[in-house]
Write a protein that holds these residues in place. Sequence first.
Motif, PDB file in Angstrom:
ATOM      1  N   MET A   1       0.837  -1.175   0.000  1.00  0.00           N
ATOM      2  CA  MET A   1       0.000   0.000   0.000  1.00  0.00           C
ATOM      3  C   MET A   1       0.882   1.239   0.000  1.00  0.00           C
ATOM      4  SD  MET A   1      -2.957   1.035   2.694  1.00  0.00           S
ATOM      5  CE  MET A   1      -2.114   2.261   3.633  1.00  0.00           C
ATOM      6  N   SER A   2       0.523   2.205  -0.780  1.00  0.00           N
ATOM      7  CA  SER A   2       1.328   3.412  -0.876  1.00  0.00           C
ATOM      8  C   SER A   2       1.248   4.244   0.405  1.00  0.00           C
ATOM      9  CB  SER A   2       0.852   4.259  -2.061  1.00  0.00           C
ATOM     10  OG  SER A   2       1.538   5.491  -2.064  1.00  0.00           O
ATOM     11  N   PRO A   3       2.404   4.691   0.913  1.00  0.00           N
ATOM     12  CA  PRO A   3       2.397   5.541   2.114  1.00  0.00           C
ATOM     13  C   PRO A   3       1.759   6.908   1.873  1.00  0.00           C
ATOM     14  CG  PRO A   3       4.657   5.025   1.420  1.00  0.00           C
ATOM     15  CD  PRO A   3       3.738   4.323   0.485  1.00  0.00           C
ATOM     16  N   GLU A   4       1.512   7.240   0.636  1.00  0.00           N
ATOM     17  CA  GLU A   4       0.857   8.522   0.326  1.00  0.00           C
ATOM     18  C   GLU A   4      -0.509   8.633   1.001  1.00  0.00           C
ATOM     19  OE1 GLU A   4       2.359   9.469  -4.171  1.00  0.00           O
ATOM     20  OE2 GLU A   4       0.892   7.859  -3.901  1.00  0.00           O
ATOM     21  N   TYR A   5      -1.125   7.498   1.333  1.00  0.00           N
ATOM     22  CA  TYR A   5      -2.479   7.504   1.888  1.00  0.00           C
ATOM     23  C   TYR A   5      -2.517   7.345   3.402  1.00  0.00           C
ATOM     24  CZ  TYR A   5      -3.195   6.950  -3.047  1.00  0.00           C
ATOM     25  OH  TYR A   5      -3.137   7.138  -4.394  1.00  0.00           O
ATOM     26  N   TYR A   6      -1.357   7.233   4.039  1.00  0.00           N
ATOM     27  CA  TYR A   6      -1.335   7.047   5.487  1.00  0.00           C
ATOM     28  C   TYR A   6      -2.063   8.166   6.228  1.00  0.00           C
ATOM     29  CZ  TYR A   6       2.231   3.339   5.037  1.00  0.00           C
ATOM     30  OH  TYR A   6       2.924   2.198   4.736  1.00  0.00           O
ATOM     31  N   GLN A   7      -1.781   9.407   5.866  1.00  0.00           N
ATOM     32  CA  GLN A   7      -2.403  10.523   6.589  1.00  0.00           C
ATOM     33  C   GLN A   7      -3.926  10.468   6.485  1.00  0.00           C
ATOM     34  OE1 GLN A   7      -0.732  12.900   8.604  1.00  0.00           O
ATOM     35  NE2 GLN A   7      -2.840  13.020   9.285  1.00  0.00           N
ATOM     36  N   TYR A   8      -4.429  10.164   5.308  1.00  0.00           N
ATOM     37  CA  TYR A   8      -5.878  10.054   5.114  1.00  0.00           C
ATOM     38  C   TYR A   8      -6.443   8.944   6.008  1.00  0.00           C
ATOM     39  CZ  TYR A   8     -10.297   8.761   2.950  1.00  0.00           C
ATOM     40  OH  TYR A   8     -11.604   8.441   2.743  1.00  0.00           O
ATOM     41  N   PHE A  10      -5.061   7.620   8.733  1.00  0.00           N
ATOM     42  CA  PHE A  10      -4.933   8.043  10.137  1.00  0.00           C
ATOM     43  C   PHE A  10      -6.109   8.948  10.509  1.00  0.00           C
ATOM     44  CE2 PHE A  10      -0.299   7.592  11.646  1.00  0.00           C
ATOM     45  CZ  PHE A  10      -0.146   6.393  10.996  1.00  0.00           C
ATOM     46  N   ASP A  11      -6.390   9.933   9.666  1.00  0.00           N
ATOM     47  CA  ASP A  11      -7.489  10.870   9.947  1.00  0.00           C
ATOM     48  C   ASP A  11      -8.825  10.143  10.070  1.00  0.00           C
ATOM     49  OD1 ASP A  11      -5.701  12.979   9.923  1.00  0.00           O
ATOM     50  OD2 ASP A  11      -6.237  13.641   7.896  1.00  0.00           O
ATOM     51  N   ARG A  12      -9.094   9.217   9.156  1.00  0.00           N
ATOM     52  CA  ARG A  12     -10.351   8.453   9.206  1.00  0.00           C
ATOM     53  C   ARG A  12     -10.446   7.644  10.492  1.00  0.00           C
ATOM     54  NH1 ARG A  12     -13.220   5.449   5.145  1.00  0.00           N
ATOM     55  NH2 ARG A  12     -14.634   5.350   6.893  1.00  0.00           N
ATOM     56  N   LEU A  13      -9.344   6.996  10.873  1.00  0.00           N
ATOM     57  CA  LEU A  13      -9.354   6.194  12.094  1.00  0.00           C
ATOM     58  C   LEU A  13      -9.575   7.061  13.324  1.00  0.00           C
ATOM     59  CD1 LEU A  13      -6.467   3.772  11.125  1.00  0.00           C
ATOM     60  CD2 LEU A  13      -8.865   3.117  11.483  1.00  0.00           C
ATOM     61  N   LEU A  14      -8.889   8.188  13.389  1.00  0.00           N
ATOM     62  CA  LEU A  14      -9.042   9.081  14.543  1.00  0.00           C
ATOM     63  C   LEU A  14     -10.456   9.659  14.612  1.00  0.00           C
ATOM     64  CD1 LEU A  14      -5.545  10.764  14.323  1.00  0.00           C
ATOM     65  CD2 LEU A  14      -6.359   9.306  16.205  1.00  0.00           C
ATOM     66  N   LYS A  15     -11.044   9.989  13.478  1.00  0.00           N
ATOM     67  CA  LYS A  15     -12.414  10.507  13.453  1.00  0.00           C
ATOM     68  C   LYS A  15     -13.431   9.440  13.826  1.00  0.00           C
ATOM     69  CE  LYS A  15     -11.567  14.163  10.129  1.00  0.00           C
ATOM     70  NZ  LYS A  15     -11.598  14.558   8.726  1.00  0.00           N
ATOM     71  N   ASN A  16     -13.056   8.172  13.708  1.00  0.00           N
ATOM     72  CA  ASN A  16     -13.968   7.081  14.012  1.00  0.00           C
ATOM     73  C   ASN A  16     -13.696   6.427  15.359  1.00  0.00           C
ATOM     74  OD1 ASN A  16     -15.947   6.291  11.673  1.00  0.00           O
ATOM     75  ND2 ASN A  16     -14.088   7.076  10.710  1.00  0.00           N
ATOM     76  N   GLY A  17     -12.965   7.118  16.227  1.00  0.00           N
ATOM     77  CA  GLY A  17     -12.829   6.654  17.604  1.00  0.00           C
ATOM     78  C   GLY A  17     -11.476   6.114  18.013  1.00  0.00           C
ATOM     79  N   ALA A  18     -10.487   6.108  17.131  1.00  0.00           N
ATOM     80  CA  ALA A  18      -9.153   5.670  17.537  1.00  0.00           C
ATOM     81  C   ALA A  18      -8.574   6.666  18.537  1.00  0.00           C
ATOM     82  CB  ALA A  18      -8.237   5.538  16.327  1.00  0.00           C
ATOM     83  N   LEU A  19      -7.913   6.160  19.555  1.00  0.00           N
ATOM     84  CA  LEU A  19      -7.239   7.019  20.527  1.00  0.00           C
ATOM     85  C   LEU A  19      -5.846   7.386  20.039  1.00  0.00           C
ATOM     86  CD1 LEU A  19      -8.244   5.045  23.732  1.00  0.00           C
ATOM     87  CD2 LEU A  19      -9.251   7.184  22.895  1.00  0.00           C
ATOM     88  N   VAL A  52     -13.147   0.399   8.874  1.00  0.00           N
ATOM     89  CA  VAL A  52     -12.318   1.420   8.220  1.00  0.00           C
ATOM     90  C   VAL A  52     -11.012   0.802   7.715  1.00  0.00           C
ATOM     91  CG1 VAL A  52     -10.987   3.556   8.580  1.00  0.00           C
ATOM     92  CG2 VAL A  52     -13.307   3.356   9.524  1.00  0.00           C
ATOM     93  N   ILE A  53     -10.379  -0.026   8.540  1.00  0.00           N
ATOM     94  CA  ILE A  53      -9.104  -0.645   8.142  1.00  0.00           C
ATOM     95  C   ILE A  53      -9.290  -1.514   6.904  1.00  0.00           C
ATOM     96  CG2 ILE A  53      -7.334  -2.316   8.840  1.00  0.00           C
ATOM     97  CD1 ILE A  53      -7.729  -1.171  11.747  1.00  0.00           C
ATOM     98  N   PHE A  54     -10.333  -2.346   6.895  1.00  0.00           N
ATOM     99  CA  PHE A  54     -10.552  -3.211   5.734  1.00  0.00           C
ATOM    100  C   PHE A  54     -10.929  -2.402   4.489  1.00  0.00           C
ATOM    101  CE2 PHE A  54     -11.260  -6.843   8.775  1.00  0.00           C
ATOM    102  CZ  PHE A  54     -10.158  -7.563   8.355  1.00  0.00           C
ATOM    103  N   THR A  57      -7.412   0.157   3.633  1.00  0.00           N
ATOM    104  CA  THR A  57      -6.034  -0.323   3.488  1.00  0.00           C
ATOM    105  C   THR A  57      -5.999  -1.531   2.561  1.00  0.00           C
ATOM    106  OG1 THR A  57      -6.002  -1.944   5.296  1.00  0.00           O
ATOM    107  CG2 THR A  57      -5.594   0.379   5.880  1.00  0.00           C
ATOM    108  N   SER A  58      -4.811  -1.995   2.259  1.00  0.00           N
ATOM    109  CA  SER A  58      -4.640  -3.147   1.380  1.00  0.00           C
ATOM    110  C   SER A  58      -4.673  -4.474   2.129  1.00  0.00           C
ATOM    111  CB  SER A  58      -3.307  -3.019   0.622  1.00  0.00           C
ATOM    112  OG  SER A  58      -2.234  -2.966   1.540  1.00  0.00           O
TER     113      SER A  58
END
Length: 131
Positions: A1-8, A10-19, A52-54, A57-58
């Motif tokens: 998976m391209s690291p170009e999408y990590y920030q996106y 991360f943001d989705r996970l944090l907005k969905n309840g990740a600490l 969200v992870i499934f 991500t790849s």
Amino acid sequence: MSPEYYQYIFDRLLKNGALDVYITPIFMKKQRPANMLSVLCKEENLENLRKVIFEETSTFGLRQYKVDRYALDRDFKVVRTPFGDVRVKMGYLNGKFLKSHIESDDVKKIAEKTGLSVQDVLKILRQYDGT
């Protein structure tokens, strides 16, 4: 998976309840380099974060386990500075004040607005909050 999408992601996970969300470089089978995505969350957010992870991500699978998490009691105070109001996180253990930390988002905004370095902003702000 391209690291170009990590920030996106991360943001989705944090907005969905990740600490917290972080990446650790690892080697997989056959010595293939990879990055392991770690997500800390409360149990009530597990199902939503797995989705969200499934979706984003790849990965075809994930591992899940419980960990103990300890945190100081905290609150925020606002201090007046030449740059305007700045938030300071205050940490307590058993009701006793232990430490404070200037909110990094406020520091970044001031640096962007003034053209000062983050380090220079912190030096100035520490005169106002005692950290």
